[in-house]
Design a protein around this motif. Sequence first.
Motif, PDB file in Angstrom:
ATOM      1  N   TYR A  32       0.863  -1.143  -0.022  1.00  0.00           N
ATOM      2  CA  TYR A  32      -0.049  -0.001   0.136  1.00  0.00           C
ATOM      3  C   TYR A  32       0.619   1.142   0.013  1.00  0.00           C
ATOM      4  CZ  TYR A  32      -4.187  -2.593   1.065  1.00  0.00           C
ATOM      5  OH  TYR A  32      -5.207  -3.446   0.933  1.00  0.00           O
ATOM      6  N   GLY A  99      -3.868   3.275   0.463  1.00  0.00           N
ATOM      7  CA  GLY A  99      -4.420   2.934  -0.937  1.00  0.00           C
ATOM      8  C   GLY A  99      -3.531   2.364  -1.757  1.00  0.00           C
ATOM      9  N   ARG A 110      -9.442   8.034  -2.745  1.00  0.00           N
ATOM     10  CA  ARG A 110      -8.567   7.135  -3.276  1.00  0.00           C
ATOM     11  C   ARG A 110      -7.710   6.112  -2.389  1.00  0.00           C
ATOM     12  NH1 ARG A 110      -9.890   6.246  -8.569  1.00  0.00           N
ATOM     13  NH2 ARG A 110     -10.261   8.319  -9.356  1.00  0.00           N
ATOM     14  N   TYR A 111      -8.269   6.533  -0.956  1.00  0.00           N
ATOM     15  CA  TYR A 111      -7.750   5.599   0.066  1.00  0.00           C
ATOM     16  C   TYR A 111      -8.772   4.755   0.665  1.00  0.00           C
ATOM     17  CZ  TYR A 111      -3.627   8.501  -0.288  1.00  0.00           C
ATOM     18  OH  TYR A 111      -2.482   9.126  -0.989  1.00  0.00           O
ATOM     19  N   ASP A 112      -8.249   3.357   0.970  1.00  0.00           N
ATOM     20  CA  ASP A 112      -9.146   2.226   1.339  1.00  0.00           C
ATOM     21  C   ASP A 112      -9.455   2.224   2.673  1.00  0.00           C
ATOM     22  OD1 ASP A 112      -7.409   0.600  -1.300  1.00  0.00           O
ATOM     23  OD2 ASP A 112      -9.504   1.523  -1.595  1.00  0.00           O
TER      24      ASP A 112
END
Length: 124
Positions: A32, A99, A110-112
């Motif tokens: 990540y 992300g 855009r970040y999970d």
Amino acid sequence: QVQLVESGGGLVQAGGSLRLSCAASGRAFSRYNIGWFRQAPGKEREFVAVISWSGGNTDYADSVKGRFTISRDNAKNTVYLQMNSLEPEDTAVYYCGAGTTWGRRREPPRYDYWGQGTQVTVSP
């Protein structure tokens, strides 16, 4: 899945320094990109810095360039944000996010995964 925990925030005088840490659990951490964002009261979450999964690429907001340094230690599952020459305008809750997309890396959606945040307060 990745769980993130920020630490290292606190109260500091203008001109001082702090080092924030973003510790991750989960064996996929090294895959990540990790970004730091901040959010002041009444304002939107804003991009601060990001480091690629390998550590080979970084990006900084203009407001912190030359003062903040992002780094990572994949063996420790940790990303750091060294903050020097702090200003009252840096006061905010700081969050780290994980992300997989380098493109549009300055955009929170855009970040999970996100941590819970750590408060940084810079007094004049």
